[in-house]
Design a protein around this motif. Sequence first.
Motif, PDB file in Angstrom:
ATOM      1  N   UNK A  38       0.827  -1.201   0.000  1.00 50.72           N
ATOM      2  CA  UNK A  38       0.000   0.000   0.000  1.00 50.72           C
ATOM      3  C   UNK A  38       0.868   1.260   0.000  1.00 50.72           C
ATOM      4  N   UNK A  39       1.927   1.258   0.819  1.00 51.51           N
ATOM      5  CA  UNK A  39       2.812   2.428   0.900  1.00 51.51           C
ATOM      6  C   UNK A  39       3.565   2.657  -0.414  1.00 51.51           C
ATOM      7  N   UNK A  40       3.941   1.580  -1.092  1.00 56.69           N
ATOM      8  CA  UNK A  40       4.737   1.677  -2.309  1.00 56.69           C
ATOM      9  C   UNK A  40       3.900   1.779  -3.577  1.00 56.69           C
ATOM     10  N   UNK A 281      16.156   0.262  -4.622  1.00 53.63           N
ATOM     11  CA  UNK A 281      17.567   0.452  -4.961  1.00 53.63           C
ATOM     12  C   UNK A 281      17.691   1.241  -6.260  1.00 53.63           C
ATOM     13  N   UNK A 282      18.924   1.734  -6.531  1.00 54.84           N
ATOM     14  CA  UNK A 282      19.074   2.844  -7.472  1.00 54.84           C
ATOM     15  C   UNK A 282      20.224   2.638  -8.457  1.00 54.84           C
ATOM     16  N   UNK A 283      20.054   1.816  -9.473  1.00 57.75           N
ATOM     17  CA  UNK A 283      21.076   1.741 -10.521  1.00 57.75           C
ATOM     18  C   UNK A 283      21.320   3.141 -11.102  1.00 57.75           C
ATOM     19  N   UNK A 284      22.592   3.509 -11.229  1.00 54.39           N
ATOM     20  CA  UNK A 284      22.924   4.870 -11.660  1.00 54.39           C
ATOM     21  C   UNK A 284      23.567   4.867 -13.036  1.00 54.39           C
ATOM     22  N   UNK A 293      11.079  -8.714  -8.149  1.00 54.25           N
ATOM     23  CA  UNK A 293      10.920  -9.089  -6.737  1.00 54.25           C
ATOM     24  C   UNK A 293      11.196  -7.911  -5.809  1.00 54.25           C
ATOM     25  N   UNK A 294      12.002  -6.938  -6.273  1.00 58.54           N
ATOM     26  CA  UNK A 294      12.355  -5.785  -5.458  1.00 58.54           C
ATOM     27  C   UNK A 294      12.023  -4.506  -6.224  1.00 58.54           C
ATOM     28  N   UNK A 295      11.806  -3.427  -5.471  1.00 62.68           N
ATOM     29  CA  UNK A 295      11.547  -2.134  -6.090  1.00 62.68           C
ATOM     30  C   UNK A 295      12.870  -1.466  -6.453  1.00 62.68           C
ATOM     31  N   UNK A 332      11.026  -1.749 -12.883  1.00 65.47           N
ATOM     32  CA  UNK A 332      11.490  -0.565 -12.171  1.00 65.47           C
ATOM     33  C   UNK A 332      10.895   0.725 -12.677  1.00 65.47           C
ATOM     34  N   UNK A 333      11.451   1.830 -12.186  1.00 67.02           N
ATOM     35  CA  UNK A 333      11.085   3.181 -12.601  1.00 67.02           C
ATOM     36  C   UNK A 333      12.259   3.821 -13.321  1.00 67.02           C
TER      37      UNK A 333
END
Length: 466
Positions: A38-40, A281-284, A293-295, A332-333
Amino acid sequence: MKIVFNLAFVLLFPMGCWAVDNLSHVPQINETQDERDKRMEWFRDAKFGLFVHWGPCSITQTEISWGRDAERTMDIRNGAKPSEQVERYGHDFYIPGDLYDSLYKYFNPVKFDADQWVQTARDAGMQYIVFTAKHHDGFSNYHTKLSDHSIANTPFQRDIVKELTDACHKVGMKVGLYYSTRDWYHSDYLVGDNVEYDTFYRGQVEELLTNYGDVDVIWFDHVGGRDWSKWKFDELFAMMYERNPDLIINDRGAKFCGPRTPEDKGPPTAEIETMTKGDFYTPEGRIGKMDIAKDWESCIHVGKGWSYRGEGGFKTPEECIQMLVSCTTGGGNLLLNFGPRPDGTFTDAETQVAMAMGQWLKTYGDAIYGTRGGPYRNGTWGGSCHKGDKLYLHVLEWPADGLVLDALPAKVLSARTLTDGKVTFSQSDKELAVNVASSDRETPVTVIELTLDQTLSPGTIVGSVR
């Protein structure tokens, strides 16, 4: 320019009042999966955001923070000046630290219009904005009571964070604030037990979460010091979630913390280690690998660097559309970065990218927003995502004989491109074959909508293109 420590602020917003055993309201270590979902949810649905790196460095067209040629105390490459390093991080222009630190005296972005920035983001189809409240160079783009090294002491004087967050709130745009814990300007950064700087930066984060209305994301960027004992992360997270229980935080709150020495025993508790990994997490500078499985969120700049580096060297709109597709289908985003000019305007190339992506999303937005990655694995061919009874195939490169995919655990009822091009398909218990006539294929991506007889659950993977 000096750093000030305001006693009245500390009395108003006391720190040190939290302890490790008072983390029951911190979601990363307490919420159920349903509560997390809900939060995500808004973040997972959004898919596309605007990152903005900006500050006085834009005057000289040097890279924000990294173009500052000064020692970096107890930090990158043992504190050496960038110009003395063999590895130069891809930056080709440095200016002396004293000159860099004085640029604020000339920073006067008279054409800055927060409403126009937000409108550009909306026109691009972006759903949230993340702005640099403070980068590694220690300059605060807002009115802070804890430092004189801020926008308040420039010729411009106006509070950029205030104007931008207000403009976002007016139209319902989600707000993220980037904050660099690493600080190469602050005289107390990583000195001794780091208590002075640790208190300072937690105070600044508290200002940002107290004085600017709803802040939806705090986007940290590395602590630099590798000793866990130098940071009170328990007090930081307790304070942040007292201010905003729904806050979303990235994974860099404790990045570069040890253990590195015998004295540093690592995270004091497993809870704190889990907590500081944040929510995504944040691939740059690259598209993240497919992970449903993960955001996650890939942050990528459109120009030559994160901040303004001149009027050339920009990615094309087609490249940016393909990046958005790859992030979406990968689970992802995309946080796409613009670096405004010193006068406060976006470059022509950035505006062109924004307008082109917005136009594309008017047609293809249903295949992006609110979707979940899968059920087919990404590849050079493209990728897939789904929402309700719709499965979307985003085809970047067509195999000679069309797509042949592994079997799908749902019946395909119909197929079309989102521009109503003709799609042929055949389905068996062994495979799904899909093709579009060459005349109906599109650049930079062909999007096919399959209507199914049932919905696919998030996290479903059934195979790939054969």
